[in-house]
Design an enzyme around this catalytic site. Structure first.
Site, short mmCIF file in Angstrom:
data_model
loop_
_atom_site.label_atom_id
_atom_site.label_comp_id
_atom_site.label_asym_id
_atom_site.label_seq_id
_atom_site.Cartn_x
_atom_site.Cartn_y
_atom_site.Cartn_z
N ASN A 190 -12.66 -1.00 -4.78
CA ASN A 190 -12.50 -1.31 -6.20
C ASN A 190 -13.74 -2.07 -6.69
O ASN A 190 -14.03 -3.15 -6.21
CB ASN A 190 -11.24 -2.15 -6.39
CG ASN A 190 -11.08 -2.67 -7.80
OD1 ASN A 190 -11.70 -2.20 -8.74
ND2 ASN A 190 -10.23 -3.68 -7.94
N CYS A 225 -6.72 -5.52 -7.45
CA CYS A 225 -6.50 -5.08 -6.07
C CYS A 225 -5.90 -6.19 -5.20
O CYS A 225 -5.33 -5.91 -4.15
CB CYS A 225 -7.79 -4.54 -5.47
SG CYS A 225 -9.21 -5.62 -5.63
N HIS A 226 -6.00 -7.44 -5.64
CA HIS A 226 -5.41 -8.55 -4.89
C HIS A 226 -3.89 -8.50 -4.89
O HIS A 226 -3.25 -9.17 -4.09
CB HIS A 226 -5.90 -9.90 -5.45
CG HIS A 226 -5.55 -10.14 -6.87
ND1 HIS A 226 -6.29 -9.61 -7.91
CD2 HIS A 226 -4.54 -10.85 -7.44
CE1 HIS A 226 -5.75 -9.99 -9.06
NE2 HIS A 226 -4.68 -10.74 -8.80
N GLU A 247 -1.19 -16.61 -9.73
CA GLU A 247 -0.42 -15.75 -10.62
C GLU A 247 1.08 -15.99 -10.51
O GLU A 247 1.82 -15.70 -11.45
CB GLU A 247 -0.73 -14.28 -10.34
CG GLU A 247 -2.11 -13.88 -10.81
CD GLU A 247 -2.37 -12.39 -10.71
OE1 GLU A 247 -1.48 -11.63 -10.25
OE2 GLU A 247 -3.47 -11.97 -11.11
N TYR A 300 0.84 -1.20 0.00
CA TYR A 300 0.00 0.00 0.00
C TYR A 300 0.88 1.25 0.00
O TYR A 300 0.58 2.23 -0.69
CB TYR A 300 -0.93 0.00 1.21
CG TYR A 300 -1.96 -1.11 1.16
CD1 TYR A 300 -3.10 -1.00 0.37
CD2 TYR A 300 -1.79 -2.29 1.88
CE1 TYR A 300 -4.04 -2.02 0.31
CE2 TYR A 300 -2.72 -3.31 1.82
CZ TYR A 300 -3.84 -3.17 1.04
OH TYR A 300 -4.76 -4.19 0.97
#
Length: 165
Positions: A119, A127-128, A154, A96
């Site tokens: 979001n 946002c993850h 991912e 962040y």
């Protein structure tokens, strides 16, 4: 005029919402800050082919960057944060604080976190991919288990048979 559909994913059903044919929402079951169902308009499964195809390719490990047209509705600060989220590459994360620094306000990590949590188009606006200062999993509207699973998906090496599971 708003319309919606529900599509399956490895993370549970996803509700896609479009306003005048442009994707403006992607919500998970039990998502924090999910608008009431009645605000999604009538169901129309024919309007979401491009988003469905891109999500299917993403979950298959074949798509790393979404190109579907989006309509992000929020405050100017929120929209700026969401635009910056979209720049975080697939398989990478930011804190962040790092995201706040890209806005020229390195002390605004809490404000970035609040915008991140609002979001409206999860997964596509990733946002993850945002973590706490120490790299910990913190605050995800879809739940920390989904956030962990998305990040693992991912970061996993891909083969054609891999699935996000």
């Amino acid at each position: 005029m708003k319309h919606h559909t529900v599509t399956d994913s490895p993370y549970g059903p996803l509700t896609l919402v479009a306003d005048d044919g442009v994707l403006c929402g992607l919500y998970m079951t039990d998502q924090r800050h999910r608008p009431p169902q009645e605000t999604f308009g009538t169901r129309d499964d024919t309007l979401f082919a491009e988003a469905d195809e891109q999500l299917e390719a993403y979950f298959a490990g074949d798509l790393k960057e979404f190109t579907v047209e989006l309509r992000l509705t929020g405050t100017p600060f929120q929209r700026t944060v969401w635009e910056r989220l979209s720049r975080i590459p697939y398989g990478e994360t930011r804190t962040y604080g790092e995201l706040a620094a890209t806005l020229g306000t390195p002390t605004a990590s809490r404000a970035v976190g609040l915008a991140n949590g609002r979001n409206p188009i999860g997964i596509i606006v990733p946002c993850h991919r945002v973590l706490g200062a120490n790299g910990s999993l913190t605050g995800y509207g879809g739940g920390l288990d989904r956030k962990r699973r998305l990040l693992e998906f991912e970061s996993a090496p891909r083969t054609r048979a891999a699935s996000p599971g």
